[in-house]
Design an enzyme around this catalytic site. Structure first.
Site, PDB file in Angstrom:
ATOM      1  N   TYR A 142     -48.007  24.987  50.891  1.00 19.52           N
ATOM      2  CA  TYR A 142     -47.521  24.368  52.348  1.00 19.52           C
ATOM      3  C   TYR A 142     -48.016  25.009  53.483  1.00 19.52           C
ATOM      4  CZ  TYR A 142     -45.377  21.398  55.897  1.00 19.52           C
ATOM      5  OH  TYR A 142     -45.001  20.627  56.958  1.00 19.52           O
ATOM      6  N   ASP A 237     -50.748  33.327  55.388  1.00 16.47           N
ATOM      7  CA  ASP A 237     -49.552  32.580  55.687  1.00 16.47           C
ATOM      8  C   ASP A 237     -48.174  33.086  55.648  1.00 16.47           C
ATOM      9  OD1 ASP A 237     -47.696  30.559  57.038  1.00 16.47           O
ATOM     10  OD2 ASP A 237     -48.675  28.974  55.797  1.00 16.47           O
ATOM     11  N   LYS A 265     -40.864  30.525  61.704  1.00 19.53           N
ATOM     12  CA  LYS A 265     -39.491  30.803  61.430  1.00 19.53           C
ATOM     13  C   LYS A 265     -38.641  32.018  61.911  1.00 19.53           C
ATOM     14  CE  LYS A 265     -40.420  27.411  57.741  1.00 19.53           C
ATOM     15  NZ  LYS A 265     -41.457  27.178  57.068  1.00 19.53           N
TER      16      LYS A 265
HETATM   17  C1  PLP Z   1     -42.561  26.305  57.524  1.00 16.49           C
HETATM   18  C2  PLP Z   1     -43.855  26.705  57.064  1.00 16.49           C
HETATM   19  C3  PLP Z   1     -45.112  26.363  57.847  1.00 16.49           C
HETATM   20  C4  PLP Z   1     -44.991  25.149  59.048  1.00 16.49           C
HETATM   21  O1  PLP Z   1     -44.188  25.391  60.036  1.00 16.49           O
HETATM   22  P1  PLP Z   1     -43.379  24.559  61.111  1.00 16.49           P
HETATM   23  O2  PLP Z   1     -42.791  25.498  62.010  1.00 16.49           O
HETATM   24  O3  PLP Z   1     -42.637  23.693  59.999  1.00 16.49           O
HETATM   25  O4  PLP Z   1     -44.646  23.723  61.497  1.00 16.49           O
HETATM   26  C5  PLP Z   1     -46.343  26.786  57.575  1.00 16.49           C
HETATM   27  N1  PLP Z   1     -46.479  27.398  56.576  1.00 16.49           N
HETATM   28  C6  PLP Z   1     -45.628  27.675  55.827  1.00 16.49           C
HETATM   29  C7  PLP Z   1     -45.671  28.869  54.804  1.00 16.49           C
HETATM   30  C8  PLP Z   1     -43.977  27.264  55.949  1.00 16.49           C
HETATM   31  O5  PLP Z   1     -43.031  27.765  55.246  1.00 16.49           O
END
Ligand code: PLP
Length: 419
Positions: A142, A237, A265
């Site tokens: 994701y 990511d 995060k």
């Molecule tokens: C949470 C998440 C996102 C998206 O971040 P948001 O602040 O919710 O838009 C992208 N990549 C990873 C790996 C994530 O866990």
């Protein structure tokens, strides 16, 4: 009727599905989402007077626990000085420097608001730099809710069993090449077919949005080698992994050398902050220096950055990471009953179906879902708050104690055995 039921009923006539983000609706575990009034340390307090030990931690940012006094004080001070100015401030230089200290191979950071936006920006940078359109991602990873990434992604999409989102232009989806995690033959084939038209490949080094699908380090290195060979950018990511295992990224853990990292995060300490990190040669292609556009009214917001700066300052002492290592060891030594728990650093995931713990979304047995729901209700009743989906992971924070972990694991064992 509980207050939760009343509020959720009222919410449904205002907010689509009653929520501001889909998994919060509890659809995959059943029942009503729990309305939280307050959090402190490892605990959440519900509107009906409940207390839960929180392992969702706002889906990952709260590595220090809720309402950490130093973080709250920093936010209060910043707020008292004004909420937003829309111009340059000292706080953005400080957060940039704190981030770069953890990514010594790189020398530029662009600050923004959400992880989705960071991914969108990293992909645009890669396309701008290479002049190519296609990107490669892995099924079950994701990367937020940008159009091109909503193709075989994890998180809310998995728990709802929707393969794709409606509303994504076909042409956009067609520019995303999708490969199963851990599948070396498929990876090689994808690069053989598309390598020279790929702007980038993106992966979660520790895929944690679809269960915890741990990848062999060799697989990640193979992906990096393919990227180098074909001139595609390698994007790690790190929205979950950044600052999770130490004051660094997952690149340090796996010995990787990504071209770009996306962060979110933890870097916001619970406030909306995200970032793209990379070398000047790539990041300086961003406007105003270069021709790749990215902008934001709330980019570098001083109150949000106060939470990020305070959180990273505490993490830089190393103390929270020692604590997390101790907790990880304590977790491993607990009897798990019949439940298979996967752990990587402070990320934990229970697997309630038969057979080995999966490492790609191909292995995700849907039987785990009803089993998780049963255990979930037992957790809530016993004062444990986990993410309301079988395919989301739990997080340990520096505010947890071994007794908290014991509750998490023993309630799961008892509920699973008695099912
Ligand atoms: C949470 C998440 C996102 C998206 O971040 P948001 O602040 O919710 O838009 C992208 N990549 C990873 C790996 C994530 O866990």
């Amino acid at each position: 009727m509980s207050t939760h039921d009343d509020l959720f009923h009222r919410a449904q006539s205002v907010l689509p599905g009653g929520v501001s983000s889909p998994v919060r609706a509890f659809k995959s575990v059943g029942g009503t989402p729990r309305y939280v009034e307050r959090g402190a340390g490892a605990e959440l307090y519900g509107v009906d007077g409940e207390t839960w030990i929180d392992f969702c931690l706002a889906w990952g940012p709260m590595i220090l626990g809720h309402a950490h006094p130093q973080v709250v004080a920093a936010v209060q001070k910043a707020a008292a000085d004004g909420l937003a100015f829309g111009t340059v401030t000292r706080a953005e230089i400080e957060l940039g420097e704190r981030i770069l200290a953890a990514f010594p191979r790189h020398d530029r950071v662009r600050l923004m608001v959400s992880g989705s936006e960071a991914v969108m920006t990293a992909l645009r940078l890669a396309r701008g730099k290479t002049g190519r359109d296609k990107v490669l991602k892995f099924s079950g990873c994701y990367h937020g809710c940008a159009d091109g990434m909503l193709v075989r992604s994890g998180s809310g999409l998995v728990s709802f069993g929707i393969g794709d989102s409606a509303g994504v232009p076909k042409a956009t989806a067609a520019d995303t090449v999708v490969v199963p995690l851990g599948d070396v033959a498929a990876l090689d084939e994808a690069f053989r077919l598309h390598g020279d038209t790929l702007a980038a490949a993106i992966i979660e080094g520790v895929p944690a949005n679809n269960g915890l699908l741990l990848q062999p380090t060799a697989f990640l290195h193979r992906l990096q080698a393919h990227c180098r060979h074909h001139g595609a950018l390698f994007i790690l990511d790190e929205v979950i992994t950044g600052f999770r295992f130490g004051y660094h990224g997952f690149d340090r853990v796996a010995g990787l050398e990504p071209d770009l990292h996306t962060l979110g995060k933890i870097v916001g300490g619970g406030m909306p902050v995200a970032a793209v990190v990379g070398p000047a040669a790539v990041l300086d292609q961003l406007s105003p220096r270069g021709s790749v556009y990215q902008a934001g009214t709330m980019g570098g917001n001083p109150v949000a950055l106060a939470a990020g700066n305070a959180t990273l300052a505490i993490l830089a002492t190393g103390e929270p990471y020692h604590r997390l290592e101790e907790l990880g060891a304590a977790f491993d030594s607990l009897p798990k009953g019949g439940v298979s728990w996967q752990r990587f650093g402070p990320i934990v995931w229970p697997w309630f179906a038969d057979g080995p713990i999966p490492t790609s979304d191909v292995g995700l047995d849907p039987a785990a879902k009803p089993a998780y729901s049963t255990v979930y209700q037992a957790w809530l009743a016993a004062g444990v708050y986990m993410p309301p989906s079988a395919f989301e992971v739990g997080f340990l924070s520096a505010a947890h104690t071994p007794a908290h972990l014991e509750r998490l694991v023993s309630v799961a064992a008892a509920a699973h055995a008695g099912r």
